[in-house]
Design a protein around this motif. Structure first.
Motif, PDB file in Angstrom:
ATOM      1  N   GLY A 194       0.829  -1.190   0.000  1.00 35.31           N
ATOM      2  CA  GLY A 194       0.000   0.000   0.000  1.00 35.31           C
ATOM      3  C   GLY A 194       0.868   1.245   0.000  1.00 35.31           C
ATOM      4  N   ASP A 195       0.261   2.380  -0.313  1.00 39.06           N
ATOM      5  CA  ASP A 195       0.984   3.655  -0.288  1.00 39.06           C
ATOM      6  C   ASP A 195      -0.029   4.768  -0.105  1.00 39.06           C
ATOM      7  N   CYS A 196       0.314   5.969  -0.498  1.00 33.95           N
ATOM      8  CA  CYS A 196      -0.562   7.143  -0.502  1.00 33.95           C
ATOM      9  C   CYS A 196      -0.865   7.695   0.891  1.00 33.95           C
ATOM     10  N   GLU A 197      -0.302   7.096   1.956  1.00 30.29           N
ATOM     11  CA  GLU A 197      -0.563   7.631   3.290  1.00 30.29           C
ATOM     12  C   GLU A 197      -0.001   9.046   3.426  1.00 30.29           C
ATOM     13  N   ASP A 198       1.158   9.291   2.818  1.00 28.20           N
ATOM     14  CA  ASP A 198       1.751  10.622   2.870  1.00 28.20           C
ATOM     15  C   ASP A 198       1.002  11.594   1.961  1.00 28.20           C
ATOM     16  N   LEU A 199       0.611  11.138   0.780  1.00 30.36           N
ATOM     17  CA  LEU A 199      -0.132  11.978  -0.156  1.00 30.36           C
ATOM     18  C   LEU A 199      -1.478  12.391   0.435  1.00 30.36           C
ATOM     19  N   HIS A 241      -1.295   0.566  -5.196  1.00 31.36           N
ATOM     20  CA  HIS A 241      -1.504   1.988  -5.434  1.00 31.36           C
ATOM     21  C   HIS A 241      -2.935   2.269  -5.893  1.00 31.36           C
ATOM     22  N   GLY A 242      -3.454   1.432  -6.792  1.00 33.26           N
ATOM     23  CA  GLY A 242      -4.826   1.626  -7.252  1.00 33.26           C
ATOM     24  C   GLY A 242      -5.832   1.539  -6.126  1.00 33.26           C
ATOM     25  N   VAL A 243      -5.667   0.563  -5.247  1.00 31.70           N
ATOM     26  CA  VAL A 243      -6.566   0.413  -4.102  1.00 31.70           C
ATOM     27  C   VAL A 243      -6.493   1.636  -3.194  1.00 31.70           C
ATOM     28  N   ALA A 258      -3.674  12.409 -10.068  1.00 25.35           N
ATOM     29  CA  ALA A 258      -3.271  11.305  -9.204  1.00 25.35           C
ATOM     30  C   ALA A 258      -4.101  10.051  -9.453  1.00 25.35           C
ATOM     31  N   ILE A 259      -5.203  10.187 -10.197  1.00 29.77           N
ATOM     32  CA  ILE A 259      -6.089   9.035 -10.428  1.00 29.77           C
ATOM     33  C   ILE A 259      -5.714   8.312 -11.718  1.00 29.77           C
ATOM     34  N   ARG A 260      -5.814   8.987 -12.850  1.00 28.53           N
ATOM     35  CA  ARG A 260      -5.448   8.451 -14.158  1.00 28.53           C
ATOM     36  C   ARG A 260      -6.031   7.049 -14.375  1.00 28.53           C
ATOM     37  N   ALA A 261      -7.354   6.955 -14.262  1.00 28.57           N
ATOM     38  CA  ALA A 261      -8.000   5.649 -14.410  1.00 28.57           C
ATOM     39  C   ALA A 261      -9.216   5.720 -15.319  1.00 28.57           C
ATOM     40  N   ASP A 262      -9.245   6.717 -16.215  1.00 28.19           N
ATOM     41  CA  ASP A 262     -10.375   6.847 -17.123  1.00 28.19           C
ATOM     42  C   ASP A 262     -10.120   6.056 -18.411  1.00 28.19           C
ATOM     43  N   ARG A 263     -11.017   6.184 -19.363  1.00 25.48           N
ATOM     44  CA  ARG A 263     -10.882   5.432 -20.616  1.00 25.48           C
ATOM     45  C   ARG A 263      -9.618   5.808 -21.362  1.00 25.48           C
ATOM     46  N   GLU A 264      -9.256   7.089 -21.316  1.00 26.17           N
ATOM     47  CA  GLU A 264      -8.039   7.524 -21.993  1.00 26.17           C
ATOM     48  C   GLU A 264      -6.808   6.843 -21.399  1.00 26.17           C
ATOM     49  N   ALA A 265      -6.782   6.701 -20.072  1.00 25.41           N
ATOM     50  CA  ALA A 265      -5.651   6.035 -19.423  1.00 25.41           C
ATOM     51  C   ALA A 265      -5.596   4.558 -19.800  1.00 25.41           C
ATOM     52  N   LEU A 292      -2.478  -1.090 -16.233  1.00 21.76           N
ATOM     53  CA  LEU A 292      -3.749  -1.811 -16.334  1.00 21.76           C
ATOM     54  C   LEU A 292      -4.123  -2.457 -15.005  1.00 21.76           C
ATOM     55  N   THR A 293      -3.127  -2.996 -14.290  1.00 22.32           N
ATOM     56  CA  THR A 293      -3.378  -3.577 -12.967  1.00 22.32           C
ATOM     57  C   THR A 293      -3.846  -2.500 -11.997  1.00 22.32           C
ATOM     58  N   ARG A 294      -3.169  -1.349 -12.013  1.00 22.54           N
ATOM     59  CA  ARG A 294      -3.530  -0.239 -11.133  1.00 22.54           C
ATOM     60  C   ARG A 294      -4.955   0.249 -11.402  1.00 22.54           C
ATOM     61  N   ILE A 295      -5.312   0.401 -12.671  1.00 25.17           N
ATOM     62  CA  ILE A 295      -6.646   0.894 -13.031  1.00 25.17           C
ATOM     63  C   ILE A 295      -7.722  -0.106 -12.606  1.00 25.17           C
ATOM     64  N   ALA A 296      -7.467  -1.391 -12.837  1.00 29.97           N
ATOM     65  CA  ALA A 296      -8.436  -2.413 -12.425  1.00 29.97           C
ATOM     66  C   ALA A 296      -8.608  -2.424 -10.911  1.00 29.97           C
ATOM     67  N   ALA A 297      -7.490  -2.307 -10.180  1.00 28.26           N
ATOM     68  CA  ALA A 297      -7.565  -2.307  -8.717  1.00 28.26           C
ATOM     69  C   ALA A 297      -8.316  -1.079  -8.212  1.00 28.26           C
ATOM     70  N   TYR A 298      -8.085   0.060  -8.855  1.00 29.86           N
ATOM     71  CA  TYR A 298      -8.768   1.297  -8.459  1.00 29.86           C
ATOM     72  C   TYR A 298     -10.282   1.148  -8.606  1.00 29.86           C
TER      73      TYR A 298
END
Length: 327
Positions: A194-199, A241-243, A258-265, A292-298
């Motif tokens: 996991g990450d994003c705790e600082d962000l 990261h996606g989660v 910071a998201i970058r999980a739309d159709r364009e991504a 692709l893994t990050r987007i699916a997890a998100y």
């Protein structure tokens, strides 16, 4: 704050990497900040057991500053850091990790920026070092998985495209207790990347009206070893990261960049995968699979949270000190 209290408390949470603490403690002993103005708070986050190697390491050393040791049974980087922050006595908290090597002027530069600019939080510059080389050719997106690559040349507000990192961060302790500490559902926890705790912490502070600054003169070196440069690592890191980005929606407004999980991504990742096969670019192939893994997890985590009835919100505070701990 009592007269005898230090100005800054360096908080370090260790789990499985306590053997690297001695190098950090020696580097802290070489800081230009006078030793009587600092303390080091180490949190032992290792599994419960009769042997406590972190305690043995600390008891066997002599340093010019006070070293205090605490244990945190709840696993996780955020839980360990929160325990250390609550136990700290300094007006300012400096967060770092056991394997970090700070430059001698690190703490002095962070403190000078915080006091001169009168900001809540200052993030320094982190340089990633690959002492064992890397398993893959690392392009910029893959190197960014290990930390920020591009840094400003002078003091700059911590806003996109720049961001702070949890291994090089200083903030006012009391203000942090008031807005809430690190979320324990974010950040590393055992083998979970996991990450994003600082962000999330910094975004929440900013959205509560506090100012965040980057001071590139506050420099640390962060080693990244061979196992963290493999395709397997990047896929696991992408999933984590996606989660975590999906979970950030519960407490902050997440920047679109910071998201970058739309159709364009998704299309960009698919095109990158095709292009990498055509040109035998292994780094780009792993980057595309990771995306692709990050987007699916998100999207999977956002769907899970909706099923649980956990909707995006923006409370004034989301993480409080443990009960019984005075601020």
């Amino acid at each position: 704050m009592n007269r005898s209290d230090p100005l800054v408390s360096v908080v370090v949470s260790a789990r499985g990497n306590g053997g690297r603490l001695r190098n950090l403690l020696n580097a802290l002993a070489a800081q230009t900040l006078p030793a009587d103005q600092m303390e080091v708070v180490i949190v032992d986050n290792d599994r419960p057991g009769p042997r406590r190697p972190i305690a043995q390491l600390i008891n066997g050393g002599v340093w010019p500053y006070t070293v205090r040791l605490f244990q945190e049974p709840e696993p996780g980087l955020s839980a360990g850091r929160n325990r250390g922050i609550c136990a700290a006595r300094g007006r300012y908290i400096a967060i770092t990790d056991p394997d970090i090597t700070p430059d001698p002027g690190w703490l002095a530069a962070l403190l000078a920026a915080a006091q001169e600019e009168q900001v809540f939080c200052v993030g320094g510059r982190s340089i990633v070092d690959y002492p064992d080389g890397s398993a893959l050719p690392l392009n910029e997106p893959l190197r960014e998985c290990h930390g920020a690559v591009n840094w400003p040349t002078q003091r700059t507000p911590a806003d996109w495209p720049y961001w702070v990192t949890g291994c090089n961060l200083l903030f006012e302790r009391q203000a942090a207790l008031e807005i809430g500490l690190f979320r324990t559902d974010l950040g590393r926890k055992g083998r979970w990347l996991g990450d994003c705790e600082d962000l999330e912490f910094v975004d929440r502070a900013r959205q509560n009206g506090l100012n965040i600054l980057i001071e590139p003169a506050a420099l640390v070196t962060h080693p990244v070893y061979w196992p963290e440069t493999t395709a397997r690592y990047f896929l696991r890191q992408g999933a984590g990261h996606g989660v975590c980005v999906a979970r950030m929606h519960l407490s902050v407004r997440v920047e679109p960049a910071a998201i970058r999980a739309d159709r364009e991504a998704i299309l960009d990742a698919a095109v990158g995968l095709v292009m990498s096969w055509g040109f035998l670019d292994q780094g780009r192939a792993v980057q595309s699979f990771r995306d692709l893994t990050r987007i699916a997890a998100y999207h999977g985590e956002r769907a899970r949270l909706r099923l649980l009835g956990r909707r995006p919100s923006l409370p004034s505070s989301t993480v409080r000190p443990p009960q019984g701990v005075a601020s």
